[in-house]
Design an enzyme around this catalytic site. Structure first.
Site, mmCIF file in Angstrom:
data_model
loop_
_atom_site.group_PDB
_atom_site.id
_atom_site.type_symbol
_atom_site.label_atom_id
_atom_site.label_comp_id
_atom_site.label_asym_id
_atom_site.label_seq_id
_atom_site.Cartn_x
_atom_site.Cartn_y
_atom_site.Cartn_z
ATOM 1 N N SER A 132 0.927 -1.182 0.175
ATOM 2 C CA SER A 132 -0.269 -0.062 -0.214
ATOM 3 C C SER A 132 0.800 1.209 -0.062
ATOM 4 C CB SER A 132 -0.876 -0.033 1.304
ATOM 5 O OG SER A 132 -1.797 0.975 1.112
ATOM 6 N N ASP A 165 -9.409 -4.160 -5.255
ATOM 7 C CA ASP A 165 -8.999 -3.235 -4.347
ATOM 8 C C ASP A 165 -9.603 -1.989 -4.446
ATOM 9 O OD1 ASP A 165 -7.445 -1.404 -2.910
ATOM 10 O OD2 ASP A 165 -5.502 -2.336 -3.722
ATOM 11 N N HIS A 179 -7.678 -4.971 -1.214
ATOM 12 C CA HIS A 179 -6.585 -4.394 -0.877
ATOM 13 C C HIS A 179 -5.673 -5.240 0.024
ATOM 14 C CE1 HIS A 179 -4.398 -0.692 -0.584
ATOM 15 N NE2 HIS A 179 -4.045 -0.644 0.677
#
Length: 226
Positions: free
Chosen positions: A117, A172, A206
């Protein structure tokens, strides 16, 4: 640019998994927004290759606003466009961390930098702009190219050669692929193509899937010639 004291703080607060056997390789892994090195200690202890030191830095805590409420959370950089200069300083502090590992292994091709991330975004920027030697690889999980309008002018001479693994879930919703893909197109337009492997995964949000972890291990093994 970041000062040496900033770099010392990164080192001082990092969780280090020392090499089993003679230290020949290093992996630097940057956590995501709101997380810490705690989220990766067990994982990297399990998958740690022999002769490899694992460096898990911790982002500083910042005051962030989420849904009109303020929290103290770990974050590598602010998302406000006015914080670009500060963001570049963070990149420099990460590159200084790479320098410290380079002193230990002598060859930057023995170093892989990666992250998840926000940590993936930072790893990508630091790796592509590192100028001293060619790194062993970059791993970008659920990340994107931030500062995509500025980054071409900062790319190192090694950017077109360094192996890059990009993993991204099609589901995501934190960093949707439709938003992230433009940055990777910018890289391709700047000659970063054959050395970059982009893996889009169905049904993955995610996060890093089991297949993703397998691909990371395969990438590390190949690039560090283990």
């Amino acid at each position: 640019m970041a000062t040496s004291s900033t770099n010392e703080k990164l080192i001082d607060t990092a969780h280090i998994i020392e090499s089993k056997g003679t230290h020949h390789h290093s992996i630097i892994w940057l956590h995501g927004f709101g997380d810490s090195s705690d989220g990766y200690k067990d994982l990297f202890t399990r998958i740690q290759p022999s002769n490899t030191r694992i460096v898990l830095p911790n982002a500083p805590k910042r005051l962030v606003t989420i849904e009109n409420r303020q929290y103290q959370l770990r974050s590598w950089y602010d998302h406000d466009n006015t914080a670009i200069e500060a963001g570049l300083q963070v990149i420099e502090s990460v590159k200084q961390l790479i320098d410290e590992e380079l002193k230990l292994v002598d060859d930057a091709s023995h170093i892989i930098i990666g992250g998840f991330s926000q940590g993936a975004c930072l790893s990508l920027l630091a790796g592509l702009t590192y100028t001293k030697q060619q790194l062993g690889g970059i791993i970008c999980c659920s990340g994107q190219l931030v500062l995509e309008n500025k980054i071409p002018e900062f790319l190192s001479e090694y950017a077109k050669k360094i192996p890059i693994l990009v993993l991204h879930g099609k589901d995501d919703n934190r960093i949707p692929w439709d938003n992230a893909k433009s940055g990777f197109e910018v890289l391709k337009k700047n000659g970063i193509n054959d050395n970059m492997d982009v893996v889009l995964e169905d049904g993955v949000g995610h996060s890093i899937s089991e297949r993703g972890f397998h691909l990371i291990i395969v990438f590390i093994t190949k690039q560090l010639k283990l």
